[in-house]
Scaffold this active site. Structure first.
Site, PDB file in Angstrom:
ATOM      1  CB  ILE A 152      -8.530 -12.980   4.059  1.00  0.00           C
ATOM      2  CG1 ILE A 152      -8.982 -14.414   4.257  1.00  0.00           C
ATOM      3  CG2 ILE A 152      -7.752 -12.470   5.267  1.00  0.00           C
ATOM      4  CD1 ILE A 152      -9.815 -14.648   5.479  1.00  0.00           C
ATOM      5  CB  CYS A 194     -21.029  -0.285  11.686  1.00  0.00           C
ATOM      6  SG  CYS A 194     -19.556  -1.317  11.703  1.00  0.00           S
ATOM      7  CG  HIS A 253      -0.634   0.852  -4.628  1.00  0.00           C
ATOM      8  ND1 HIS A 253      -1.115   0.817  -5.910  1.00  0.00           N
ATOM      9  CD2 HIS A 253      -0.547  -0.444  -4.225  1.00  0.00           C
ATOM     10  CE1 HIS A 253      -1.335  -0.436  -6.277  1.00  0.00           C
ATOM     11  NE2 HIS A 253      -0.990  -1.225  -5.274  1.00  0.00           N
ATOM     12  CB  THR A 290      -0.922   0.001   1.241  1.00  0.00           C
ATOM     13  OG1 THR A 290      -1.730  -1.165   1.197  1.00  0.00           O
ATOM     14  CG2 THR A 290      -1.799   1.233   1.278  1.00  0.00           C
TER      15      THR A 290
END
Lengths: 348, 348, 348, 348
Positions: free
Chosen positions: B287, B96, B43, B40
């Site tokens: 996952i 939530c 990126h 990540t």
């Protein structure tokens, strides 16, 4: 042929001549190359109340073995003469609900080899084709015969999903030792073993549990709780059948944990449902036999890959003729053997 | 304080001065002792379309780290100044459905550290108390920071219950390598790894899979099927996100097997539902992240017990100031690093 | 005997004379009392590319039926002449990994009745003993023949554990309608159905879903999300195989939910693994056939207890001789039938 | 404010004045609109040995209630004044292993409302925010208060996955009656109820089990085995805690079945591990409380959708002032009430 026979009610057994079995249409006839001793056989040999209620002499007993196929019945399709096989000792009926829903190891009409039908402590044994499990010739006979009892432990540990978990194993008999080996192989990260017999506690060391407790001298409950900062273990594998061990197991299993019940107590045990089960929110998985045949696949994967080495558990090998000598190792005050392998034939 | 900052849209990052964060009432302030690089972050560094759509510069990025707590907010109760912690990078909302039913790692309003909130490639980082996970001081900082990405693999492998099973792992990035280590630790008996990058295929060898295939040269599908006598594997762990790997995974997973989807493809992939999924009767487990905090418990059990040693995966350690040098290892045609650990401070 | 035969490649079928089958040693011969039409039969009748690739004319087709046993092979033990039976259409090999581990419905060498072997649209059909399932004589023949396709839906809904859950069902064919009935019976508390064909949407009403959407006119995704306050549903049952439905399913399934894939798309479908699967942390269960024979037990429990009434789904009954008339109901632009039952014999 | 108080050790309770609680920073203050009576409250009222060992008078007791929020602590974020709530009575610590791994209902440091902390038989009660569960205003107060005990049964039945299964339910108290309603709603196809109290056996009829046995007169084991052709039931729900029922449950559960242990026996019960558990290969799931908060979601889905109607179980409503009158219904030789709802205030 020669066989070990319980000829009449009472302790002991004879190594004597019996007729060689003739396989029926769905059976295969196997030349026994190696057999092994189970606690059940000891009950039969010693003629305990359980044996008296269940066994009908004269009877060849024994249910753990491996060998090569020498004859097959007319309807046999999967097995061929010459195949190496080991045997599933649970003989299913194929017709009951359990047999038709993937649980034939707990068939409603289950018969046990060497208990309800003539067994394998003999030169030859006939078994239903379904119970003959192909065995890789790379597996030595004395290891191949251990697949059945090892499968008990593989099934028990699999059901407990020990991956990355804390585990307490009660019982130092062969299935307790096997369970330790499997728990190690399946990624249990803390393994506490509790046993009573110094000879067997020494065998456990081969499988490197983190701690081994001698229940006669140590305080396993307190020490396990301390080692887990009061939490307890995720999984208890109760392989002993001892009342004290069962209560200790309930004390050390953490809230929400799994308790695998495998060992067979001789008498009812008073259980405090509220404190031992319900307030802890645990689940108990009662294990009998092995899954047919998912467990056998795992067993072979473990043994052929070298992930588990069963050789340290085989402490003695005797010819069947020496059955009484072999039994002396198990009938004293303390078991002085791990797994005893029997080979057909007369004493050396 | 010093931090690695994406100052404006476009490739690259600066090691520069920013304000030290002040913890809010439910946050803890941590002095970063070690951080580590994730795909990540690459990126964000390279400013790919995903990064452009998600990141709002100026922004400190990075989400894998470990450190010691130097300050706590007024409402913090569980964490104390001086504690060693690593961080769960998934920041949940607590309100939530998922947060209230034991699945806060897939919170509906999930925020990611270093993506949606200022990250950890800095001398100090403030995180919500819930995401601070106590870490045993026995764990070196450079191992402690790897718990987060290692947890991805632990969760993935746990869901696949690999005990005594055959497993194929696609992907030679760090999570593929970690997954190999975990599959080994959790008792997979046959492990096939498929990758593309020689540097990383070499790292895989530290975890002793049974076979390593170079997808550029070998025919992994045919060889895996051959090695399993046509059955295929019980479990596929797809850690690469590559289209070819996904199709290969569906070909080698056995009927009734489990396919774990973890790697993130860059574009939609045409799936043949009939042949790849339905006629095979498989299940796919997708996952994301790690279970909060059951996976973390397993992670710590594995690392503290020594069952898995992550040191071979750490191929480089750089000071944060050397971010550009570090990135050169990952931005060439082939990754020339395993896990890169960053430490606060100027270059040597 | 008379049978419906695909005599040569190309559309259509004949009602004509063929030899009555003779049961082999493990087979039973059944007098067909009622059969029923499946989408697979329509492929064969219309001679779609799939049919062309798989079917070898001349061939009696059909695989859903019930009848009474008129002859049994020499080795048959569980079934007797006169027994009422329905048939499991999946013919397993008994020898592969799946057959030996409780998953024979996805046998590696699976053959399908009426596809790979002569089928049941005939006066008599011979099937392996294992596939003959005892049926209570209290069950009318036209209900008994529906057990096989109803079993698909029972298996699909069971795997999704819908108890007290929110469920979206895509597909208004018979398995979609059956799934609605089962989801209702198994305690789904909110059921949203999505279909395309007005005739069949009307049939759905018999099973009282909470909402029925016509995908051609309504906006099911938006409305389902609104009705669940943005959460989405716990379970998607994808029974249509339509590309649009599959993407809608991934949009409405909640994070961490279960997506059951049953419908067979005709071509590959581009799936966004990141957004549709992984970031949502869902699981996909791909369902083929029925568990042998756990699902059959549930099927009989549901039908005999009256918990589910399948009669509303049977919209037409024809004699086999009227096969072309029956097919006209299914080959127009819109299906104008629910389940079509065929009875042996000439048109009234 | 007025409250029902156990003022001193010994039987009975007073309806008297106490201080209104002041919510701490993480608590909410609720005006009680309806409360309900549980077996635990009866222990406290009667002052059984359990109550004596656990309760420290003076103490407001009661833990089942619903009401509207009138004040919130400084750190409360999710709950607002005016919200309708019901209460989870298990007060977790947030820090233990169980609380951090999705099992806070079995927190290691669990406190129970009305047992370890002042309870809800009062005009106002303060509870931790985490335990306040939003309740749809469409739910009448007297139903809303039943969510907590109903949740016990929903959790128990969910764990047993009764879909299409045969179920035996032991116990005719409210949780046994609720379990019958839930098993029906979740698709059990054969339900056998076993109880002892004619008043409550009559209440069971509202939920239409297939058979109701009066254990005092009938022979439930023999009749259940006969009705299942000797197989037994797939699931036993033991909601009574009676020794005889537990043994009967083990006799009627089929091999491989599930035994849910919920009822709390007063003393240890001798269990025959071999015959009752191990040879049957069953699993026992011990259930305490409800999953926080997955069960609550199911509860609300069931009640709001109308799938289960709890009104028939509410046989009496009393003002709190009439506590002694209410207790007379439960303290005779036989319980003469289902669920008793208490409303704040003086007798009419």
């Amino acid at each position: 042929m020669k066989a070990i026979v319980k000829e009449r009610p009472g302790a002991g057994a004879c190594y004597t001549d019996v007729d060689r079995p003739i396989p029926s249409s769905h059976q295969v006839l196997v030349r026994v190359r190696a057999a092994s001793f189970c606690g059940t056989d000891l009950h039969i040999y010693k003629w305990t109340p359980w044996a008296e209620s269940r066994i009908h002499p004269p009877m060849v007993f024994g249910h753990e073995f491996a060998g090569d196929v020498v004859d097959v019945g007319a309807q046999v399709e999967r097995i061929r003469v010459g195949d190496h096989i080991a045997a599933e000792s649970h003989l299913p009926c194929f017709e009951c609900y359990q047999c038709r829903t993937g649980a034939m190891h707990i068939c409603q009409n289950l018969q046990i080899l060497g208990v309800d039908r003539p067994g394998c402590f003999a030169e030859y044994v006939a078994i239903p084709e379904i119970c003959a499990v192909h065995t890789d010739p790379a597996l030595p006979w004395e290891i191949a015969t251990l697949q059945e009892p090892f499968g008990n432990s593989v099934y028990a540990v699999t059901e407990a999903a020990v991956m990355g978990k804390r585990v307490a194993i009660f019982g130092d008999g062969p299935t307790g030792i096997f369970a330790t080996a499997v728990a190690r192989a399946f990624g249990a990260t803390q393994i506490f073993c509790v046993g009573l017999q110094p000879y067997r506690l020494a065998l456990l060391r081969h499988y490197a549990p983190d701690r081994i407790f001698d229940a006669a001298q140590d305080a396993p409950v307190e020490q396990i709780l301390q080692a887990t900062r009061g939490l307890g273990v995720d999984v208890v594998l109760e392989m002993s059948g001892a009342e004290a061990a069962i209560h200790q197991g309930f004390r050390v299993v953490r809230k929400g944990g799994t308790f695998v019940a495998f060992g067979l107590p001789a008498a009812p045990i008073p259980i405090n449902f509220a404190d031992e089960l319900i307030f802890k929110g645990i689940q108990i998985k009662a294990i009998n036999g092995r899954q047919m045949f998912a467990t056998w696949e795992q067993v072979q994967n473990l043994l052929l890959s070298g992930r588990v080495d069963l050789r340290p558990v085989i402490t003695h090998t005797f010819p069947m003729a020496a059955i009484d000598t072999a039994m002396q190792l198990l009938t004293g005050q303390e078991a002085k053997a791990g797994k005893i392998v029997l080979t057909p034939g007369a004493a050396g």
